[in-house]
Design a protein around this motif. Structure first.
Motif, PDB file in Angstrom:
ATOM      1  N   GLU A 248      -1.495   1.194   6.376  1.00  0.00           N
ATOM      2  CA  GLU A 248      -2.083   0.320   5.365  1.00  0.00           C
ATOM      3  C   GLU A 248      -2.572  -0.978   6.015  1.00  0.00           C
ATOM      4  OE1 GLU A 248      -3.204  -0.997   1.567  1.00  0.00           O
ATOM      5  OE2 GLU A 248      -2.549   0.962   2.244  1.00  0.00           O
TER       6      GLU A 248
ATOM      7  N   LEU B  41      -3.015  -4.532   6.357  1.00  0.00           N
ATOM      8  CA  LEU B  41      -2.512  -5.723   5.668  1.00  0.00           C
ATOM      9  C   LEU B  41      -1.926  -6.699   6.678  1.00  0.00           C
ATOM     10  CD1 LEU B  41       0.923  -5.677   5.424  1.00  0.00           C
ATOM     11  CD2 LEU B  41       0.344  -3.711   4.018  1.00  0.00           C
TER      12      LEU B  41
ATOM     13  N   SER C  73      -4.320  -7.851   1.774  1.00  0.00           N
ATOM     14  CA  SER C  73      -4.481  -6.411   1.915  1.00  0.00           C
ATOM     15  C   SER C  73      -5.889  -6.014   1.510  1.00  0.00           C
ATOM     16  CB  SER C  73      -3.451  -5.669   1.052  1.00  0.00           C
ATOM     17  OG  SER C  73      -3.758  -4.301   0.948  1.00  0.00           O
ATOM     18  N   ALA C  74      -6.404  -4.965   2.161  1.00  0.00           N
ATOM     19  CA  ALA C  74      -7.736  -4.482   1.826  1.00  0.00           C
ATOM     20  C   ALA C  74      -7.782  -3.899   0.418  1.00  0.00           C
ATOM     21  CB  ALA C  74      -8.173  -3.426   2.843  1.00  0.00           C
ATOM     22  N   ASP C  75      -6.656  -3.332  -0.031  1.00  0.00           N
ATOM     23  CA  ASP C  75      -6.628  -2.702  -1.356  1.00  0.00           C
ATOM     24  C   ASP C  75      -6.055  -3.614  -2.434  1.00  0.00           C
ATOM     25  OD1 ASP C  75      -7.685  -0.333  -0.345  1.00  0.00           O
ATOM     26  OD2 ASP C  75      -5.702   0.394   0.264  1.00  0.00           O
ATOM     27  N   GLU C  76      -5.027  -4.405  -2.091  1.00  0.00           N
ATOM     28  CA  GLU C  76      -4.345  -5.232  -3.085  1.00  0.00           C
ATOM     29  C   GLU C  76      -4.870  -6.661  -3.143  1.00  0.00           C
ATOM     30  OE1 GLU C  76      -1.930  -4.272  -5.143  1.00  0.00           O
ATOM     31  OE2 GLU C  76      -1.720  -2.211  -4.414  1.00  0.00           O
TER      32      GLU C  76
ATOM     33  N   ASP D 254       0.612  -1.140  -2.178  1.00  0.00           N
ATOM     34  CA  ASP D 254      -0.038   0.166  -2.162  1.00  0.00           C
ATOM     35  C   ASP D 254       0.839   1.234  -1.505  1.00  0.00           C
ATOM     36  OD1 ASP D 254      -2.091   1.893  -2.825  1.00  0.00           O
ATOM     37  OD2 ASP D 254      -3.106   1.638  -0.904  1.00  0.00           O
TER      38      ASP D 254
END
Length: 538
Positions: A252, A254, A286-289, A305
């Protein structure tokens, strides 16, 4: 003569022909026997009894994993080496049996795979049968209703009206009802089979979820000093244990920064010095959060994530600045010292390979609340930062960093090191924050700038954990449903003699509800009917 030749040729033809069937049988015999053995083995493997035995065997195989230290546990990476030191004779034999790697041992994997195959072959056909039972219409009444529970038989004014009344009453009671001519068939409690279906499927899904976590997850350990940032790449971990199929290049993306760490301790009474609370305030990106802040506490991990950060420990990182003999700063910043007791007395090393005129190494002991101990040695009286002291000794020589062999940042290899001395005695220094001490022989100086706390995080990603949680909830729900719900059938029909009779059958171990057939008999006008079986018993 012609007839003789003809007979001979015919005999020859017969003699040449007969054996194709025998030959085919001879060729197919071993193949048929192999297929028969395979079918026999499959039936034995997918039997429920075999699945139960394998489940018990798996539980028994897990016991050593709970009692003995295991390799690859990020929260306690030194457990196995410590066990080796304490049990020097026993540990090698346990290691030969893979008892320090139980959950990755071939024999444990074999049991698990066999259990998974057995459960799949056992559960899938059973689930198909249960699903058919749930959807099936109530079956016809048995030929002799008098052998069923609560049998009643008697006259009614109008049989057709009584049958229609039975349909209305049973539907009001939430039975599944089918009327077929002069017979009413009803069933209730099919949800019990749905519970059985959920139980069996969730058990299989639970095994798959656990296997997914063991095959695709990872677990790591990292110590982050207050104010520093951890990037989630494999090289940043202090210890990392990936599953066999984990993709470490796809961790992940981050960054985690420890903004502040606070610890509270008991300051009075018999529990003096015991911890009372820990709080690690972190910021993450984070890239997603996206970006955010979070307060990580024991049993309150940060989840980004599916990658979770658990707070598992903490300690202190003294900030030391080392200048070499030329007066240049050779190294500066916090260095993590590992706690060795409950008062957080901690030890650590500082390696300075670029110092001039020679490489330098410092071995130190950090005391959060330093007091004078026996024989002049300092000890810590309290885990909090009340009177921080760092005690140092120095070494020169080859640090062993250029030969490419792995080396711990927390220990020194003394093979090619010489201890620094002053006047024939080993050099030692004790520093408080802000103090500076010069090394002998023009080797440089050391300044104790201050102390920063650090926090230990256990980082884990278990892609099967959510699946296992849902499966466990469904398993409990399905088991509760299958145990609590009564499945039963009720029939009402006109007999050959024109009399109306009714009866029921429980499909579980519990009998029919005592008033269910009484209420049905009243609804169809059969309240005066008799239960001939009970009369015979009386």
């Amino acid at each position: 003569m012609e007839s003789h030749e003809s007979g001979a040729s015919g005999a020859q033809g017969v003699a040449e022909r007969p054996l194709p069937d025998v030959d085919r049988g001879a060729r197919s015999g071993p193949r048929s026997e192999t297929v028969a053995w395979v079918r026999w083995a499959w039936r034995r493997l997918t039997a429920m009894r075999t699945a139960v035995v394998l489940l018990i065997l798996l539980a028994a195989a897990s016991i050593p994993g709970s009692l003995l230290p295991q390799r690859g546990v990020a929260s306690d990476p030194s457990a196995v080496p410590n066990y080796y030191r304490e049990h020097a004779d026993l540990a090698p034999w346990l290691d030969r049996l893979s008892l320090f790697d139980v959950y990755s041992a071939p024999w444990f994997a074999a049991i698990y795979v066999l259990l998974l195959i057995s459960m799949t072959g056992c559960v899938v056909p059973r689930c198909a049968r249960l699903w058919r039972e749930v959807r099936a219409a109530p079956p016809p009444a048995p030929r002799r209703l008098s052998k069923e529970e609560g049998h009643r038989r008697g006259e009614v004014d109008e049989v057709a009206d009584a049958l229609e009344a039975a349909v209305t009453h049973l539907r009001r009671r939430r039975f599944r009802v089918v009327r077929h001519g002069d017979e009413v068939r009803a069933e209730k409690g099919q949800v019990r089979e749905l519970g059985n279906l959920a139980f069996h499927l969730s058990l299989l899904v639970l095994l798959v979820g656990v296997a997914g976590g063991r095959l695709f997850g990872y677990e790591g350990r990292v110590a982050v000093v207050e104010g520093s940032t951890f990037a989630n790449v494999a090289s940043s971990y202090d210890a990392l244990t990936p599953a066999p199929w984990a993709d470490l290049d796809a961790l992940e993306p981050l960054d985690l920064t420890l903004e502040d760490f606070a610890a509270e301790y008991e300051t009075r009474g018999p529990r003096f010095g015991e911890p009372r609370g820990f709080d690690a305030t972190v910021s993450y990106r984070s890239a997603d959060e996206g970006e955010g802040t979070f307060s990580v506490r024991p049993n309150r991990p940060l989840d980004i994530d599916g990658t979770k950060f658990f707070l598992t420990g903490h300690g202190y990182a003294p900030e030391l600045t080392v200048r070499d003999g030329n007066g240049d700063v050779a190294t500066s910043g916090p260095t993590i010292f590992l706690p060795v007791d409950q008062t957080f007395t901690s030890d650590g090393v500082v390696k300075v390979p670029d110092a001039r005129p020679t490489s330098l190494a410092l071995q130190g002991l950090f005391l959060p609340t330093g007091v004078e101990g026996p024989e002049g040695m300092g000890v810590s009286a309290f885990p909090g930062l009340v009177n921080p002291i760092v005690q140092l000794s120095a070494y020169t020589g080859d640090l062993g960093l250029d030969d490419g062999s792995p080396q711990s940042v927390f220990t020194l290899d003394f093979t090619d090191l010489d201890r620094v001395e002053r006047n024939g005695e080993p050099w030692r220094a004790s520093l408080a924050p802000g103090q500076t001490v010069r090394l002998p022989d023009g080797l440089g100086s050391v300044t104790f700038d201050g102390v920063s706390p650090f926090a230990n995080f256990q980082v884990a990603r278990d892609p099967g954990k959510e699946i296992s949680l849902v499966a466990a909830i469904l398993l409990l729900g399905g088991l509760t449903t299958s145990l609590a719900v009564r499945r039963r059938r009720v029939w009402v029909r006109r007999g050959d003699d024109g009399l109306l009779e009714l009866a029921g059958r429980s499909l579980s171990r519990r009998p029919l509800p005592p008033d269910e057939l009484v209420m049905l008999a009243t609804a169809v006008g059969l309240s005066g009917g008799t239960d001939k079986r009970r009369e015979g018993e009386r």
